[in-house]
Design a protein around this motif. Structure first.
Motif, PDB file in Angstrom:
ATOM      1  N   ASN A  50     -26.820 -30.529 -23.980  1.00  0.00           N
ATOM      2  CA  ASN A  50     -26.975 -29.077 -24.168  1.00  0.00           C
ATOM      3  C   ASN A  50     -27.257 -28.332 -22.865  1.00  0.00           C
ATOM      4  OD1 ASN A  50     -27.429 -30.140 -26.973  1.00  0.00           O
ATOM      5  ND2 ASN A  50     -27.572 -27.944 -27.362  1.00  0.00           N
ATOM      6  N   GLU A  51     -28.148 -28.892 -22.069  1.00  0.00           N
ATOM      7  CA  GLU A  51     -28.557 -28.203 -20.840  1.00  0.00           C
ATOM      8  C   GLU A  51     -27.401 -28.011 -19.871  1.00  0.00           C
ATOM      9  OE1 GLU A  51     -32.406 -30.580 -20.634  1.00  0.00           O
ATOM     10  OE2 GLU A  51     -32.584 -29.229 -18.912  1.00  0.00           O
ATOM     11  N   ILE A  52     -26.587 -29.056 -19.737  1.00  0.00           N
ATOM     12  CA  ILE A  52     -25.477 -29.013 -18.772  1.00  0.00           C
ATOM     13  C   ILE A  52     -24.513 -27.875 -19.078  1.00  0.00           C
ATOM     14  CG2 ILE A  52     -23.376 -30.263 -18.136  1.00  0.00           C
ATOM     15  CD1 ILE A  52     -24.960 -32.813 -18.221  1.00  0.00           C
ATOM     16  N   VAL A  53     -24.248 -27.641 -20.355  1.00  0.00           N
ATOM     17  CA  VAL A  53     -23.271 -26.608 -20.719  1.00  0.00           C
ATOM     18  C   VAL A  53     -23.946 -25.341 -21.248  1.00  0.00           C
ATOM     19  CG1 VAL A  53     -21.231 -28.053 -21.042  1.00  0.00           C
ATOM     20  CG2 VAL A  53     -22.888 -27.890 -22.884  1.00  0.00           C
ATOM     21  N   GLY A  54     -25.275 -25.271 -21.116  1.00  0.00           N
ATOM     22  CA  GLY A  54     -25.989 -24.048 -21.476  1.00  0.00           C
ATOM     23  C   GLY A  54     -25.842 -23.665 -22.938  1.00  0.00           C
ATOM     24  N   LEU A  55     -25.852 -24.654 -23.824  1.00  0.00           N
ATOM     25  CA  LEU A  55     -25.744 -24.344 -25.251  1.00  0.00           C
ATOM     26  C   LEU A  55     -27.082 -24.556 -25.947  1.00  0.00           C
ATOM     27  CD1 LEU A  55     -22.241 -25.814 -26.211  1.00  0.00           C
ATOM     28  CD2 LEU A  55     -22.854 -23.426 -25.853  1.00  0.00           C
ATOM     29  N   VAL A  95     -15.322 -35.723 -24.508  1.00  0.00           N
ATOM     30  CA  VAL A  95     -15.919 -36.967 -24.006  1.00  0.00           C
ATOM     31  C   VAL A  95     -16.314 -36.703 -22.557  1.00  0.00           C
ATOM     32  CG1 VAL A  95     -15.571 -39.406 -23.468  1.00  0.00           C
ATOM     33  CG2 VAL A  95     -14.569 -38.438 -25.552  1.00  0.00           C
ATOM     34  N   THR A  96     -17.587 -36.873 -22.275  1.00  0.00           N
ATOM     35  CA  THR A  96     -18.079 -36.602 -20.919  1.00  0.00           C
ATOM     36  C   THR A  96     -18.669 -37.870 -20.306  1.00  0.00           C
ATOM     37  OG1 THR A  96     -18.653 -34.362 -21.611  1.00  0.00           O
ATOM     38  CG2 THR A  96     -19.590 -35.132 -19.528  1.00  0.00           C
ATOM     39  N   GLY A  97     -18.006 -38.352 -19.279  1.00  0.00           N
ATOM     40  CA  GLY A  97     -18.546 -39.475 -18.509  1.00  0.00           C
ATOM     41  C   GLY A  97     -19.338 -38.932 -17.333  1.00  0.00           C
ATOM     42  N   HIS A  98     -19.844 -39.809 -16.517  1.00  0.00           N
ATOM     43  CA  HIS A  98     -20.498 -39.337 -15.295  1.00  0.00           C
ATOM     44  C   HIS A  98     -20.343 -40.360 -14.188  1.00  0.00           C
ATOM     45  CE1 HIS A  98     -24.331 -41.759 -15.503  1.00  0.00           C
ATOM     46  NE2 HIS A  98     -23.884 -41.929 -16.726  1.00  0.00           N
ATOM     47  N   TRP A 180     -14.024 -34.868 -19.679  1.00  0.00           N
ATOM     48  CA  TRP A 180     -14.823 -34.296 -18.586  1.00  0.00           C
ATOM     49  C   TRP A 180     -15.636 -35.368 -17.885  1.00  0.00           C
ATOM     50  CZ3 TRP A 180     -17.507 -29.508 -21.331  1.00  0.00           C
ATOM     51  CH2 TRP A 180     -16.513 -28.601 -21.708  1.00  0.00           C
ATOM     52  N   ILE A 181     -15.975 -35.076 -16.641  1.00  0.00           N
ATOM     53  CA  ILE A 181     -16.864 -35.988 -15.921  1.00  0.00           C
ATOM     54  C   ILE A 181     -17.901 -35.178 -15.140  1.00  0.00           C
ATOM     55  CG2 ILE A 181     -15.324 -36.278 -13.914  1.00  0.00           C
ATOM     56  CD1 ILE A 181     -16.255 -39.409 -14.291  1.00  0.00           C
ATOM     57  N   TYR A 182     -19.113 -35.691 -15.145  1.00  0.00           N
ATOM     58  CA  TYR A 182     -20.256 -34.978 -14.588  1.00  0.00           C
ATOM     59  C   TYR A 182     -20.759 -35.723 -13.357  1.00  0.00           C
ATOM     60  CZ  TYR A 182     -25.075 -33.126 -14.526  1.00  0.00           C
ATOM     61  OH  TYR A 182     -26.266 -32.547 -14.176  1.00  0.00           O
ATOM     62  N   ARG A 183     -21.167 -34.929 -12.336  1.00  0.00           N
ATOM     63  CA  ARG A 183     -21.737 -35.576 -11.152  1.00  0.00           C
ATOM     64  C   ARG A 183     -23.226 -35.252 -11.092  1.00  0.00           C
ATOM     65  NH1 ARG A 183     -19.395 -38.118  -6.939  1.00  0.00           N
ATOM     66  NH2 ARG A 183     -17.307 -37.231  -7.089  1.00  0.00           N
ATOM     67  N   VAL A 184     -24.038 -36.290 -11.201  1.00  0.00           N
ATOM     68  CA  VAL A 184     -25.486 -36.106 -11.238  1.00  0.00           C
ATOM     69  C   VAL A 184     -25.981 -35.450  -9.937  1.00  0.00           C
ATOM     70  CG1 VAL A 184     -27.712 -37.324 -11.382  1.00  0.00           C
ATOM     71  CG2 VAL A 184     -25.813 -38.056 -12.826  1.00  0.00           C
ATOM     72  N   ARG A 188     -22.556 -30.668 -11.469  1.00  0.00           N
ATOM     73  CA  ARG A 188     -21.323 -29.996 -11.884  1.00  0.00           C
ATOM     74  C   ARG A 188     -20.435 -30.880 -12.759  1.00  0.00           C
ATOM     75  NH1 ARG A 188     -20.046 -25.419  -8.891  1.00  0.00           N
ATOM     76  NH2 ARG A 188     -18.522 -25.159 -10.558  1.00  0.00           N
ATOM     77  N   LEU A 189     -19.785 -30.209 -13.701  1.00  0.00           N
ATOM     78  CA  LEU A 189     -18.807 -30.852 -14.567  1.00  0.00           C
ATOM     79  C   LEU A 189     -17.416 -30.678 -13.974  1.00  0.00           C
ATOM     80  CD1 LEU A 189     -19.694 -29.573 -18.142  1.00  0.00           C
ATOM     81  CD2 LEU A 189     -19.571 -31.973 -17.480  1.00  0.00           C
ATOM     82  N   ARG A 190     -16.589 -31.688 -14.153  1.00  0.00           N
ATOM     83  CA  ARG A 190     -15.193 -31.564 -13.743  1.00  0.00           C
ATOM     84  C   ARG A 190     -14.306 -31.901 -14.936  1.00  0.00           C
ATOM     85  NH1 ARG A 190     -18.466 -32.857  -9.994  1.00  0.00           N
ATOM     86  NH2 ARG A 190     -18.162 -32.202  -7.841  1.00  0.00           N
ATOM     87  N   ASP A 191     -13.208 -31.138 -15.050  1.00  0.00           N
ATOM     88  CA  ASP A 191     -12.259 -31.362 -16.137  1.00  0.00           C
ATOM     89  C   ASP A 191     -11.179 -32.310 -15.627  1.00  0.00           C
ATOM     90  OD1 ASP A 191     -10.448 -31.245 -18.194  1.00  0.00           O
ATOM     91  OD2 ASP A 191     -10.523 -29.063 -18.390  1.00  0.00           O
ATOM     92  N   LEU A 192     -11.019 -33.449 -16.264  1.00  0.00           N
ATOM     93  CA  LEU A 192      -9.990 -34.401 -15.835  1.00  0.00           C
ATOM     94  C   LEU A 192      -8.599 -33.988 -16.325  1.00  0.00           C
ATOM     95  CD1 LEU A 192     -11.960 -37.752 -16.280  1.00  0.00           C
ATOM     96  CD2 LEU A 192     -11.263 -36.705 -14.123  1.00  0.00           C
ATOM     97  N   LYS A 193      -8.529 -32.840 -16.962  1.00  0.00           N
ATOM     98  CA  LYS A 193      -7.261 -32.227 -17.415  1.00  0.00           C
ATOM     99  C   LYS A 193      -6.441 -33.181 -18.277  1.00  0.00           C
ATOM    100  CE  LYS A 193      -7.002 -28.795 -13.778  1.00  0.00           C
ATOM    101  NZ  LYS A 193      -8.123 -29.177 -12.905  1.00  0.00           N
ATOM    102  N   ASN A 194      -7.139 -33.874 -19.139  1.00  0.00           N
ATOM    103  CA  ASN A 194      -6.475 -34.789 -20.069  1.00  0.00           C
ATOM    104  C   ASN A 194      -6.758 -34.231 -21.465  1.00  0.00           C
ATOM    105  OD1 ASN A 194      -5.410 -37.522 -20.933  1.00  0.00           O
ATOM    106  ND2 ASN A 194      -7.508 -37.754 -21.655  1.00  0.00           N
TER     107      ASN A 194
END
Ligand code: CO
Length: 216
Positions: A50-55, A95-98, A180-184, A188-194
């Motif tokens: 929730n925190e990462i995406v501000g929801l 699906v969010t990896g990191h 998506w993938i997140y960098r601790v 920041r989140l990155r979209d792998l565009k898949n």
């Protein structure tokens, strides 16, 4: 005496502040949940969904496990997906990896950790599947990063093949899958565009995404 009193204090403060900011928040929330998103992420304590995406509470349905794996016979994960798709009618499964995922790194090494080694076999299978691509990367950290990315693409492919998801698409339900993938280290989140919007395009998009990583 209360155990872990600081956590109860934190909770009291949070509930009070939330209610002050938005009077009636908890009452409204108790009457329904209507999230648009299902988040499938890693159990890592540094990746709070929730925190990462501000929801806010009520806006994100969440399933987390070690290394954000979607295993076709995992009744827990399947039940979450079924409830999210059939009952809550979420419009997006993310699906969010990191990067730096302990589960992925452990799967790449040959150290024994215990029961979890069996769960991590699923990640090892992905490593074997893409060993040619991975072998090309000399730097260990970059190789780990790549497997973290490949893992997200593979898990989204798994989501796309689940009968619940396939059936939703067949009856015309709007449902998009995101990778998506997140960098601790930078938050920041990155979209792998898949992104997959229906059953027909799933396999093609999967191959495109794997090739895109190969040519990175
Ligand atoms: Co992780």
């Amino acid at each position: 005496m209360k155990f872990l009193p600081h956590l109860f204090e934190n909770n009291k403060t949070w509930a009070k502040e939330t209610e002050l900011r938005e009077p009636g928040f908890f009452k409204t929330l108790s009457e329904q949940q209507n999230p648009d998103y299902l988040w499938i992420g890693c159990a890592d304590s540094r990746v709070p969904a929730n925190e990462i995406v501000g929801l806010k509470p009520g806006e994100l349905f969440v399933h987390r496990n070690v290394a954000n794996a979607v295993v076709h016979t995992d009744l827990n994960c399947l039940s979450v997906i079924q409830y999210a798709v059939d009952v809550l009618k979420v419009k997006h499964i993310i699906v969010t990896g990191h990067y730096g995922c302990g589960g992925v790194i452990a799967a790449m090494s040959n150290t024994r950790l215990g029961l979890i080694d069996n769960w991590l076999r699923h990640i090892k299978d992905i490593q074997h599947k893409h060993q040619e691509q991975l072998r090309e990367i000399d730097d260990l950290e970059l190789r780990q990063d790549r497997l973290c990315e490949l893992n997200v693409i593979e898990q989204v492919m798994n989501v796309s093949q689940i009968s619940i998801v396939q059936d939703a698409w067949l009856r015309g339900q709007e449902l998009q899958l995101h990778s998506w993938i997140y960098r601790v280290s930078d938050g920041r989140l990155r979209d792998l565009k898949n992104n997959i919007n229906n059953g027909e395009e799933a396999v093609d998009i999967y191959h495109q995404s794997i090739n895109a990583l190969l040519n990175k």
